[in-house]
Write an enzyme that holds these catalytic residues in place. Sequence first.
Site, PDB file in Angstrom:
ATOM      1  N   ALA A 239       0.844  -1.214   0.000  1.00 30.30           N
ATOM      2  CA  ALA A 239       0.000   0.000   0.000  1.00 30.30           C
ATOM      3  C   ALA A 239       0.868   1.249   0.000  1.00 30.30           C
ATOM      4  O   ALA A 239       0.479   2.287  -0.521  1.00 30.30           O
ATOM      5  CB  ALA A 239      -0.920   0.000   1.214  1.00 30.30           C
ATOM      6  N   GLU A 242       2.899   1.144  -4.131  1.00 30.48           N
ATOM      7  CA  GLU A 242       2.142   1.007  -5.387  1.00 30.48           C
ATOM      8  C   GLU A 242       1.328   2.271  -5.649  1.00 30.48           C
ATOM      9  O   GLU A 242       1.333   2.827  -6.745  1.00 30.48           O
ATOM     10  CB  GLU A 242       1.163  -0.179  -5.298  1.00 30.48           C
ATOM     11  CG  GLU A 242       1.812  -1.537  -5.414  1.00 30.48           C
ATOM     12  CD  GLU A 242       2.133  -1.924  -6.852  1.00 30.48           C
ATOM     13  OE1 GLU A 242       1.704  -1.220  -7.778  1.00 30.48           O
ATOM     14  OE2 GLU A 242       2.846  -2.923  -7.026  1.00 30.48           O
ATOM     15  N   SER A 244       1.499   5.361  -4.108  1.00 29.59           N
ATOM     16  CA  SER A 244       2.220   6.636  -4.187  1.00 29.59           C
ATOM     17  C   SER A 244       2.965   6.764  -5.502  1.00 29.59           C
ATOM     18  O   SER A 244       2.954   7.825  -6.134  1.00 29.59           O
ATOM     19  CB  SER A 244       3.244   6.740  -3.052  1.00 29.59           C
ATOM     20  OG  SER A 244       2.611   7.092  -1.884  1.00 29.59           O
ATOM     21  N   CYS A 350      -7.242   5.949   4.495  1.00 32.15           N
ATOM     22  CA  CYS A 350      -5.829   5.632   4.266  1.00 32.15           C
ATOM     23  C   CYS A 350      -4.918   6.022   5.437  1.00 32.15           C
ATOM     24  O   CYS A 350      -4.844   7.186   5.831  1.00 32.15           O
ATOM     25  CB  CYS A 350      -5.358   6.354   3.003  1.00 32.15           C
ATOM     26  SG  CYS A 350      -3.627   6.075   2.650  1.00 32.15           S
ATOM     27  N   GLU A 359       4.896  13.094  -0.065  1.00 30.60           N
ATOM     28  CA  GLU A 359       5.725  12.553  -1.151  1.00 30.60           C
ATOM     29  C   GLU A 359       5.371  13.216  -2.477  1.00 30.60           C
ATOM     30  O   GLU A 359       6.244  13.578  -3.263  1.00 30.60           O
ATOM     31  CB  GLU A 359       5.524  11.034  -1.281  1.00 30.60           C
ATOM     32  CG  GLU A 359       6.243  10.235  -0.232  1.00 30.60           C
ATOM     33  CD  GLU A 359       6.015   8.732  -0.390  1.00 30.60           C
ATOM     34  OE1 GLU A 359       5.751   8.260  -1.503  1.00 30.60           O
ATOM     35  OE2 GLU A 359       6.085   8.020   0.627  1.00 30.60           O
TER      36      GLU A 359
HETATM   37  C1  HEM Z   1      -1.510   8.624  -3.241  1.00 29.99           C
HETATM   38  C2  HEM Z   1      -1.258   7.541  -2.566  1.00 29.99           C
HETATM   39  C3  HEM Z   1      -2.307   6.740  -1.859  1.00 29.99           C
HETATM   40  C4  HEM Z   1      -3.632   6.586  -2.148  1.00 29.99           C
HETATM   41  C5  HEM Z   1      -4.433   7.211  -3.297  1.00 29.99           C
HETATM   42  C6  HEM Z   1      -4.185   5.690  -1.140  1.00 29.99           C
HETATM   43  C7  HEM Z   1      -5.523   5.312  -1.074  1.00 29.99           C
HETATM   44  C8  HEM Z   1      -6.061   4.491  -0.109  1.00 29.99           C
HETATM   45  C9  HEM Z   1      -7.452   4.113  -0.021  1.00 29.99           C
HETATM   46  C10 HEM Z   1      -8.558   4.545  -0.988  1.00 29.99           C
HETATM   47  C11 HEM Z   1      -7.596   3.325   1.058  1.00 29.99           C
HETATM   48  C12 HEM Z   1      -8.903   2.692   1.566  1.00 29.99           C
HETATM   49  C13 HEM Z   1      -9.167   1.397   0.853  1.00 29.99           C
HETATM   50  C14 HEM Z   1     -10.525   0.821   1.160  1.00 29.99           C
HETATM   51  O1  HEM Z   1     -11.289   1.358   1.993  1.00 29.99           O
HETATM   52  O2  HEM Z   1     -10.852  -0.194   0.525  1.00 29.99           O
HETATM   53  C15 HEM Z   1      -6.293   3.167   1.663  1.00 29.99           C
HETATM   54  C16 HEM Z   1      -6.042   2.401   2.783  1.00 29.99           C
HETATM   55  C17 HEM Z   1      -4.766   2.204   3.276  1.00 29.99           C
HETATM   56  N1  HEM Z   1      -3.609   2.829   2.876  1.00 29.99           N
HETATM   57 FE1  HEM Z   1      -3.409   4.153   1.383  1.00 29.99          FE
HETATM   58  N2  HEM Z   1      -3.193   5.320  -0.287  1.00 29.99           N
HETATM   59  C18 HEM Z   1      -2.031   5.948  -0.672  1.00 29.99           C
HETATM   60  C19 HEM Z   1      -0.796   5.876  -0.054  1.00 29.99           C
HETATM   61  C20 HEM Z   1      -0.518   5.125   1.055  1.00 29.99           C
HETATM   62  C21 HEM Z   1       0.756   5.085   1.721  1.00 29.99           C
HETATM   63  C22 HEM Z   1       1.991   5.916   1.352  1.00 29.99           C
HETATM   64  C23 HEM Z   1       0.644   4.201   2.739  1.00 29.99           C
HETATM   65  C24 HEM Z   1       1.747   3.896   3.698  1.00 29.99           C
HETATM   66  C25 HEM Z   1       1.882   2.892   4.415  1.00 29.99           C
HETATM   67  C26 HEM Z   1      -0.723   3.672   2.726  1.00 29.99           C
HETATM   68  C27 HEM Z   1      -1.246   2.723   3.579  1.00 29.99           C
HETATM   69  C28 HEM Z   1      -2.570   2.350   3.637  1.00 29.99           C
HETATM   70  C29 HEM Z   1      -3.079   1.374   4.579  1.00 29.99           C
HETATM   71  C30 HEM Z   1      -2.282   0.593   5.597  1.00 29.99           C
HETATM   72  C31 HEM Z   1      -4.458   1.282   4.358  1.00 29.99           C
HETATM   73  C32 HEM Z   1      -5.467   0.399   5.119  1.00 29.99           C
HETATM   74  C33 HEM Z   1      -6.022   1.194   6.278  1.00 29.99           C
HETATM   75  C34 HEM Z   1      -7.034   0.428   7.115  1.00 29.99           C
HETATM   76  O3  HEM Z   1      -7.462  -0.654   6.723  1.00 29.99           O
HETATM   77  O4  HEM Z   1      -7.378   0.953   8.183  1.00 29.99           O
HETATM   78  N3  HEM Z   1      -1.398   4.265   1.693  1.00 29.99           N
HETATM   79  N4  HEM Z   1      -5.374   3.899   0.942  1.00 29.99           N
END
Ligand code: HEM
Length: 404
Positions: A239, A242, A244, A350, A359
Amino acid sequence: MPYERTLDLNSDAFRGEAYRHYAALRQASPVFLSQPDGQLPMWYVTGAREVEEVLLDSERFARDPSRIDPQFAAMLGGEQSIAFLNDHMLNRDGESHRRLRRLVNKAFTLKAVTAMRPRIEQIAESLLDAVGPSGRMDVVSQYAFPLSITVIAELLGVPAQDRDDFRRWSHMIVRQVGHDLSELQRCYNEFAGYMLALIDRRRAYPTDDLVSALAQVEEEGRMLSRSELCSMIALLIIAGHETSASMIGNAVHTLVQHPDALVRLRDEPALMPDAVEEFLRYDSSVERAMVRFVTRDTELAGQHLRRGQFVVAVVGSANRDEVMCANPDRLDITRPACPHMSFGKGTHYCLGASLARQELDIALNTLLRRCPGLRLAVDPSAVRWRYVPNFRGPDALPVCWSVG
Ligand code: HEM
């Protein structure tokens, strides 16, 4: 209704013109049941209000398939090595989700992320030092990917020199389809094996990083099982880069397609925070949230959804819904903050949103400052896109700039 139930929303033809198709779907049927030949039926939710409803209501729309029934979960589960990668917070609901998320929340607060700023700037500068004199690069493989993977690898304490392996594993896991099963299984085994060995090393010789801290929590029997720990690290790696990396690619692609915005942003870097939000809204790297499972028969926008059915909330479509902002198909880097859903909503919002924003801010600022006259190095029609089930981003993005 313009679309038949057999419409395949994963076909290249659909994804290649996704925003146009989503606009038509929002008009005709913001909650649409798709069942291409031979595939399981899947509800696609494209209207902003309905997307929000799905993401906020984890009672009706679960991430954890065992809430439907154990057999259903077993059908989606699989081999032991998959369990070592899938036992993470994004696949849980309720207290079980909160318990895992609490363990890592602190590492991703705005304060913690702001402290990483100088190091992220240094990484961006050094990547451009390497390509600057040549006046050209592929944004994805030479800038966006190494930047994002190095940041998350350093935060976790995972050796950055192994990044090509992470990239290979991660690409296969997010794509899923298109590989033969034994190849996919080998990839799961290699990734899980690598993580477990790393956890053992960090437990024996702790360093100042997140894997060592989490390995301590596991060892003391406080809260984390071995598969939870392994899955947590795998989730953070996947997460954390990919999304970012693709987002930096999408934003640069948007900028080179909008030269006026590019020049304005280069001349007025103070616009960057609003511009970052606009890039996220305009072309998010997460096009669709992870699939949800309907926990009981229910209704959404007049459609009847049955227990056990699959629901996909299309955040990329919600961001282009007129109920979110005026002229949603127009890029406007000076737009007053529009409440986009690129980082999701509700409990799974997220974890890395602050890190991702930072970033993107640094990557674009550094690129615009160091690469005068930035432009596409190929015809726009030659840009190849990578449409994996939930994500969108360029496969490669060749750009050039003026040197000397
Ligand atoms: C532009 C970059 C990013 C976008 C557009 C993005 C988008 C998202 C979205 C839409 C979700 C929710 C998914 C769902 O509800 O099905 C999510 C969850 C998550 N993202 Fe990101 N993300 C980004 C970058 C990152 C980065 C840098 C990290 C660093 C570790 C991260 C870690 C996570 C994690 C761990 C979750 C799960 C959270 C949970 O289940 O409580 N993401 N992200």
